[in-house]
Enzyme design. Sequence first.
Site, PDB file in Angstrom:
ATOM      1  N   GLY A  38       1.915  35.365  12.837  1.00 18.92           N
ATOM      2  CA  GLY A  38       2.535  36.645  13.121  1.00 18.92           C
ATOM      3  C   GLY A  38       3.203  36.563  14.482  1.00 18.92           C
ATOM      4  O   GLY A  38       3.035  35.591  15.223  1.00 18.92           O
ATOM      5  N   GLU A  87       1.358  24.935  19.569  1.00 17.76           N
ATOM      6  CA  GLU A  87       2.431  24.976  18.574  1.00 17.76           C
ATOM      7  C   GLU A  87       3.721  24.327  19.052  1.00 17.76           C
ATOM      8  O   GLU A  87       4.396  23.624  18.292  1.00 17.76           O
ATOM      9  CB  GLU A  87       2.735  26.434  18.193  1.00 17.76           C
ATOM     10  CG  GLU A  87       1.688  27.114  17.348  1.00 17.76           C
ATOM     11  CD  GLU A  87       1.984  28.596  17.160  1.00 17.76           C
ATOM     12  OE1 GLU A  87       3.175  28.976  17.155  1.00 17.76           O
ATOM     13  OE2 GLU A  87       1.035  29.379  17.024  1.00 17.76           O
ATOM     14  N   ASP A 136      28.167  34.911  12.567  1.00 17.60           N
ATOM     15  CA  ASP A 136      29.082  35.435  11.553  1.00 17.60           C
ATOM     16  C   ASP A 136      28.567  35.030  10.175  1.00 17.60           C
ATOM     17  O   ASP A 136      27.428  34.577  10.046  1.00 17.60           O
ATOM     18  CB  ASP A 136      30.507  34.939  11.808  1.00 17.60           C
ATOM     19  CG  ASP A 136      30.594  33.419  11.912  1.00 17.60           C
ATOM     20  OD1 ASP A 136      29.705  32.725  11.336  1.00 17.60           O
ATOM     21  OD2 ASP A 136      31.526  32.905  12.547  1.00 17.60           O
ATOM     22  N   THR A 138      23.608  30.367  10.810  1.00 20.31           N
ATOM     23  CA  THR A 138      24.972  30.475  11.336  1.00 20.31           C
ATOM     24  C   THR A 138      25.026  30.027  12.792  1.00 20.31           C
ATOM     25  O   THR A 138      26.098  29.728  13.313  1.00 20.31           O
ATOM     26  CB  THR A 138      25.503  31.915  11.209  1.00 20.31           C
ATOM     27  OG1 THR A 138      26.861  31.964  11.624  1.00 20.31           O
ATOM     28  CG2 THR A 138      24.703  32.894  12.057  1.00 20.31           C
ATOM     29  N   HIS A 177       9.921  30.930  14.393  1.00 25.03           N
ATOM     30  CA  HIS A 177       8.801  29.995  14.341  1.00 25.03           C
ATOM     31  C   HIS A 177       7.520  30.639  14.869  1.00 25.03           C
ATOM     32  O   HIS A 177       6.421  30.271  14.438  1.00 25.03           O
ATOM     33  CB  HIS A 177       9.128  28.726  15.126  1.00 25.03           C
ATOM     34  CG  HIS A 177      10.027  27.788  14.384  1.00 25.03           C
ATOM     35  ND1 HIS A 177       9.952  26.411  14.493  1.00 25.03           N
ATOM     36  CD2 HIS A 177      11.027  28.023  13.495  1.00 25.03           C
ATOM     37  CE1 HIS A 177      10.863  25.852  13.713  1.00 25.03           C
ATOM     38  NE2 HIS A 177      11.530  26.810  13.097  1.00 25.03           N
ATOM     39  N   ASP A 237      26.953  25.416  10.980  1.00 26.03           N
ATOM     40  CA  ASP A 237      28.222  25.800  10.351  1.00 26.03           C
ATOM     41  C   ASP A 237      29.346  25.516  11.340  1.00 26.03           C
ATOM     42  O   ASP A 237      29.098  25.030  12.449  1.00 26.03           O
ATOM     43  CB  ASP A 237      28.208  27.240   9.808  1.00 26.03           C
ATOM     44  CG  ASP A 237      28.393  28.329  10.865  1.00 26.03           C
ATOM     45  OD1 ASP A 237      28.785  28.025  12.004  1.00 26.03           O
ATOM     46  OD2 ASP A 237      28.158  29.507  10.537  1.00 26.03           O
TER      47      ASP A 237
END
Length: 324
Positions: A76, A92, A255, A196, A70, A248
């Site tokens: 940048g 932000e 993984d 993941t 983010h 997940d």
Amino acid sequence: MAARSALAVLLGLHMLLQIISAPLYSASALSTSYYDKSCPQLEKLVAYAVSKAIKNDNTVPAALLRMHFHDCFIRGCDGSVLLNSTRNNKAEKDGPANISLHAFYVIDNAKKAVEAACPGTVSCADILALAARDAVALSGGPRWEVPKGRLDGRISLASETRLLPAPTFSLSQLKQSFSQRGLSVNDLVALSGGHTLGFAHCSSFQNRIHSFNATHDVDPTLSPSFATGLRNTCPARNVAKNAGSTLDSTATVFDNVYYKMLIQGKSIFSSDQALLSSPKTAALVAKFAGSREAFGSAFAESMIKMSSLTGGGQEIRLDCKAIR
């Protein structure tokens, strides 16, 4: 005079189109050996702060990886996501897309240790880039050499978090967002594998499990049993404040299960499912699902590329939460 004015407008539009189509940020000259002489203890100090935090909270790796992503996608990789809001500016970290970011204390602790060893030498942006790498490595993922030499930015605007790719993005929107930052389709699919790790609140995927479209209440690309589980966790009304789903089934281990679940119709975000909507991106998903090593190698390469987008940093902050 009218012809001259029309020409000026056309030239102005041409210049504007060039700016819009160009990458938002450029990569500055960074070096993996940047602090070898000025702060040789740097990497050990950051790794210690990250590992200590993970022992107390296994959500830290996902938080640090997301924080770095983010940061890089706004101005940048300049550490602007670390700045606190002030009376005159909403930063932000308080923008809608960043409200759920956490573990800023890990960067603060690392910075404190680094300042004690090497005063005024290392930017907060570099510490965040190292911490994200360590978070991945300590979770079972790849380790890569982080190019260093970033400077910290002085501008942080909550309004600019709208520039972040949203979980509802289509493939074309994702491609545009990544290409504006000089990142390829390969980078898009590899960096999406960062999912993941982590957790998503119901609001990020309600669009897939309730009132999907005029024909289907649930996104038909979702596995029916998986969708039922998500609907039970996230009902259409009266959703518990912190309800949601892990991204997940091994959400604290880095993984390739994310890609395997995506192929099985068990992705969380619309932007995840979008990766299966073109032959090229679907082939990359299949490749990474079939090889944890191939994914790890591609992810490390894309992270180096993304984290080298340094923006317009101007200083080395002594406190990561406030400009000097």
